[in-house]
Design a protein around this motif. Structure first.
Motif, PDB file in Angstrom:
ATOM      1  N   THR A  31       0.975  -1.225   0.033  1.00 41.92           N
ATOM      2  CA  THR A  31      -0.035   0.102  -0.078  1.00 41.92           C
ATOM      3  C   THR A  31       0.934   1.201  -0.069  1.00 41.92           C
ATOM      4  O   THR A  31       2.087   1.093   0.190  1.00 41.92           O
ATOM      5  N   VAL A  32       0.388   2.489  -0.419  1.00 41.75           N
ATOM      6  CA  VAL A  32       0.957   3.811  -0.240  1.00 41.75           C
ATOM      7  C   VAL A  32       0.411   4.696   0.445  1.00 41.75           C
ATOM      8  O   VAL A  32      -1.091   4.463   0.582  1.00 41.75           O
ATOM      9  N   GLN A  49       4.070  10.045   0.402  1.00 42.07           N
ATOM     10  CA  GLN A  49       4.582   9.684  -0.890  1.00 42.07           C
ATOM     11  C   GLN A  49       4.073  10.620  -1.880  1.00 42.07           C
ATOM     12  O   GLN A  49       3.055  11.623  -1.545  1.00 42.07           O
ATOM     13  N   LEU A  52       1.307   9.687  -8.215  1.00 39.08           N
ATOM     14  CA  LEU A  52       1.942   8.472  -9.179  1.00 39.08           C
ATOM     15  C   LEU A  52       1.944   9.752 -10.570  1.00 39.08           C
ATOM     16  O   LEU A  52       1.037  10.208 -10.955  1.00 39.08           O
ATOM     17  N   ILE A 122       4.953   1.285   1.137  1.00 45.19           N
ATOM     18  CA  ILE A 122       5.938   1.343   0.186  1.00 45.19           C
ATOM     19  C   ILE A 122       6.485   2.675   0.588  1.00 45.19           C
ATOM     20  O   ILE A 122       5.925   3.970   0.478  1.00 45.19           O
ATOM     21  N   GLN A 126       7.250   3.081  -5.630  1.00 41.89           N
ATOM     22  CA  GLN A 126       5.630   2.730  -6.040  1.00 41.89           C
ATOM     23  C   GLN A 126       5.497   2.910  -7.682  1.00 41.89           C
ATOM     24  O   GLN A 126       4.729   2.075  -8.035  1.00 41.89           O
ATOM     25  N   HIS A 127       6.148   3.752  -8.184  1.00 46.01           N
ATOM     26  CA  HIS A 127       6.198   3.756  -9.878  1.00 46.01           C
ATOM     27  C   HIS A 127       6.450   2.243 -10.344  1.00 46.01           C
ATOM     28  O   HIS A 127       5.692   1.712 -11.308  1.00 46.01           O
ATOM     29  N   ALA A 130       3.874  -0.230  -9.320  1.00 47.87           N
ATOM     30  CA  ALA A 130       2.601  -0.065 -10.032  1.00 47.87           C
ATOM     31  C   ALA A 130       2.803  -0.357 -11.538  1.00 47.87           C
ATOM     32  O   ALA A 130       1.883  -1.063 -12.118  1.00 47.87           O
TER      33      ALA A 130
END
Length: 380
Positions: A31-32, A49, A52, A122, A126-127, A130
């Motif tokens: 999860t973020v 964070q 995105l 995270i 995250q990128h 994803a």
């Protein structure tokens, strides 16, 4: 429960664990926490964070399915200590088994439940993760290496995130392109790089000793006016559009395979690329800028402050105009001679002294204005 073998690492901030996990398993538990205004309280900002990036995510989704895709750096995770079980692996000194189990909550102290699918937060990566959601796993597994902080509070998580991202120095693009000397696979990047290096080495050519190979001046060489990265980026607009896909195709010997709807009228050097004919690209570009240097010799060879023709602003405008001039001259892909380019350039009424930073401001606006002036005068 998700399990992985890990090793413990001790650093000044504390201990953490390193290991590898299948990306699908990590996606299941990750999860973020995006930093944003708290709902119902615009005076408070929470989370660590960043959002995105759609453009970056789109690129990564394509990249993870290429045959040479790799994420060699760790995805950094924080896991609540209540969600983790650690034990030594018998017979393997230093190796431990880390089980992610989630947390059922406590009725006594009011702790909330932490489901296993939200147990790994995270901190960084995250990128990448994803992007891996769109991985075609029929190609095989895609494991990622992870650094896991167990029990790190929000302050520590924020410190790790900020240091990882602030301490990193972006690689100079000219250096990055120059490292393509070592690349074995064909790619638009590689061809553009090879052409730029050849232009710089050609003692009789228009760019001899004008190109800053590593983005900085070469010791003992005066008069370098344009960065290698700028040159390469300009050429890429005339080569196949999907750079990474072309590199992947090269690995399988499919460089000659055109993309659906591909046409040389849109990307003027695409046919040369398909034939691995870098020489024709080199000759076209060299002849074109030789014609420019002959049409405006004083502006081209000037190193005075404010002169822009052989610098970034001038180059970006003229490398864009190359397509228009080329399509005006040819009916099929071929090498265009200097004198053919000159016939087009002589229709342009700009004088040497017009190529200055007062008329054409530094940056994209100045290059755009110069390009529009070239179009208006050459084809009016």
């Amino acid at each position: 429960m998700k399990s992985l073998k890990v090793l413990k690492v001790n650093q000044p901030i504390g201990e953490f664990y390193i290991g590898a996990i299948d990306s699908r398993e990590l996606i299941d538990i990750a999860t973020v926490d995006v930093r944003e205004f708290e709902k119902g309280n615009p005076a408070k900002i929470d989370g660590i964070q960043r959002d995105l990036s759609k453009s970056r995510l789109s690129s990564l989704r394509e990249y993870v399915n290429l045959d040479y895709a790799t994420f060699p750096t760790s995805i950094i995770l924080a896991i609540d200590e209540r969600c983790v079980e650690l034990r030594a692996v018998e017979g393997c000194e230093g190796l431990m088994q880390l089980d992610v189990v989630g947390y059922s909550g406590s009725g006594e102290d009011g702790d909330a439940e932490i489901p296993i699918e939200a147990s790994a937060f995270i901190i960084d990566g995250q990128h990448r993760l994803a992007g891996l959601m769109d991985r075609d796993h029929s190609k095989g597994p895609f494991e990622v290496n992870v650094s896991i902080f167990v029990g790190a509070d929000v302050a520590d998580q924020a410190e790790i995130f900020s240091r990882v991202n602030l301490a990193q120095t972006k690689v100079n693009k000219s250096l990055m392109y120059d490292l393509l000397d070592y690349a074995k696979e064909s790619s638009p990047y590689k061809m553009a790089h090879d052409v730029v290096v050849a232009l710089n080495r050609d003692a009789e050519g228009p760019f001899h000793k004008k190109i800053k190979r590593l983005g900085k001046r070469t010791p003992g060489v005066d008069g370098e006016t344009i960065a290698q990265a700028t040159m390469v980026s300009g050429l890429l607009r005339h080569l196949p559009r999907n750079q990474e896909k072309e590199r992947s195709k090269s690995i399988w010997g499919r460089t000659s395979q055109a993309e659906p709807g591909e046409t040389w009228r849109e990307r003027i050097f695409v046919d040369f690329y398909r034939k691995e004919d870098a020489l024709s690209v080199l000759l076209c570009v060299s002849n074109y800028f030789e014609a420019i240097s002959e049409r405006w010799p004083d502006a081209w060879h000037s190193n005075e402050q404010g002169q822009i023709l052989s610098k970034t602003t001038g180059y970006n405008a003229f490398i864009r105009f190359l397509k228009d001039a080329y399509l005006h001259i040819v009916n099929a892909p071929r090498v265009v001679e200097k004198d053919e380019f000159l016939l087009v350039l002589k229709k342009i009424d700009l004088r040497d002294e017009d190529f200055n930073s007062e008329i054409y401001l530094p940056g994209g606006s100045g290059a755009g204005k110069l390009y529009r002036d070239l179009i208006a005068q050459a084809f009016s």
